[in-house]
Design an enzyme around this catalytic site. Structure first.
Site, PDB file in Angstrom:
ATOM      1  N   GLY A   1     -10.799   5.981 -33.631  1.00 27.66           N
ATOM      2  CA  GLY A   1      -9.376   6.092 -33.919  1.00 27.66           C
ATOM      3  C   GLY A   1      -8.985   5.519 -35.254  1.00 27.66           C
ATOM      4  CB  CYS A   2     -10.655   5.252 -38.538  1.00 24.38           C
ATOM      5  SG  CYS A   2     -10.239   4.988 -40.266  1.00 24.38           S
ATOM      6  N   GLY A   3      -7.243   4.941 -38.487  1.00 24.95           N
ATOM      7  CA  GLY A   3      -5.977   5.552 -38.877  1.00 24.95           C
ATOM      8  C   GLY A   3      -5.807   5.744 -40.353  1.00 24.95           C
TER       9      GLY A   3
ATOM     10  CG  MET B   1     -11.406  11.178 -37.287  1.00 24.99           C
ATOM     11  SD  MET B   1     -10.980   9.770 -38.325  1.00 24.99           S
ATOM     12  CE  MET B   1      -9.670   9.040 -37.358  1.00 24.99           C
TER      13      MET B   1
ATOM     14  CB  CYS C   1     -10.203   8.539 -42.243  1.00 23.85           C
ATOM     15  SG  CYS C   1     -11.108   7.566 -41.034  1.00 23.85           S
TER      16      CYS C   1
END
Length: 276
Positions: A108-110, A43, A112
């Site tokens: 901030g990939c939600g 992240m 993954c």
């Protein structure tokens, strides 16, 4: 050693002319979350409150059911980033080996570690019934966020996630360049402090996407409030989770999209405390 803030040179163009000077900006660092020696996700995050982040991410992703299932956590500074090395209790290790992915996520990939639509849209956890809050309490809670955002006061470049409780106000706030990361950090700090989220509100300075609703449901908070409007999928997910979803929270009011029964024109904070 990775620090969350840096001062950089900049040239400012304004109506009255051009000037040279400095600006404080937030760090954005690659943070790898590893479990039992394997990487689950990478992240881009603010290098602060990383223990909270590790615990909150693990809980919201369903990798552990409680912080006690993380047997050990080491925060390791690397040349190009940070590694959060976690070793899990034996009963959780098998699950991780099945779900492990090597993914480099955007800020901030939600989602993954997820490789199917069904898993991405999995039914949310249904939150506790909770209590009610007044219009005044919602607006007062949102107004109280800005003075507590120490990084954003200096940079104007990060999101915040906070938790508010009746009679106590905001009891915890976490910041990050990624909105999902900020919420994961909040989740982690509440769990590590053994605080239940079933009697308060999650407050967000970001927009409301479906992942933010899923993370709030995993935390167990009955009410979430944000400055922006939700997506349609976020509304459907909040409705299914039993969450009161409040958006467009500004100085002149807010809009309630799901489960409006928790919001009253005038109600004491004591009522919310009494309802589990």
């Amino acid at each position: 050693m990775h620090v969350p803030l840096h001062s950089v040179d900049r040239q400012a163009w304004r109506e009255h002319g051009v000037s040279a000077g400095k600006r404080t900006i937030p760090e954005e660092t690659a943070v790898a979350l590893t479990y039992d020696g394997g990487t689950y996700a990478v992240m881009m995050a603010t290098p602060q409150d990383l223990a909270d982040f590790a615990v909150g991410f693990s809980l919201s992703e369903g990798l552990v059911q409680s912080p006690n299932e993380i047997a050990s956590l080491d925060i390791v500074d690397l040349k190009d980033g940070i590694e959060l090395r976690m070793w899990l209790a034996p009963e959780r290790a098998a699950l991780i080996s099945e779900r492990r992915r090597q993914i480099a996520g955007p800020t901030g990939c939600g989602l993954c570690g997820i490789d199917s639509i069904a898993e991405a849209l999995r039914p949310p956890k249904v939150v506790p019934k909770g209590g009610r809050v007044s219009q005044c309490e919602v607006m007062s809670a949102m107004r109280s966020i800005a003075p507590l955002q120490q990084i954003n006061i200096e940079t104007r470049a990060v999101h915040a996630a906070a938790f508010w409780m009746p009679s106590r106000g905001i009891i915890s706030l976490r910041e990050d360049v990624g909105r999902h990361n900020a919420l994961d950090k909040l989740h982690g700090t509440l769990k590590l402090a053994h605080l239940s989220a079933g009697h308060g509100m999650v407050l967000l300075t970001s927009r409301i996407s479906v992942e933010m609703v899923q993370k709030t449901a995993a935390l167990g908070a009955p009410i979430m409030v944000a400055v922006s409007a939700p997506t349609t999928l976020a509304v459907r997910m909040a409705d299914a989770a039993g969450i009161t979803l409040i958006g467009v929270a500004r100085s002149d009011g807010f809009e309630v999209f799901t489960h409006p029964e928790r919001v009253a024109a005038d109600v004491g904070a004591k009522e919310m405390e009494d309802v589990a």
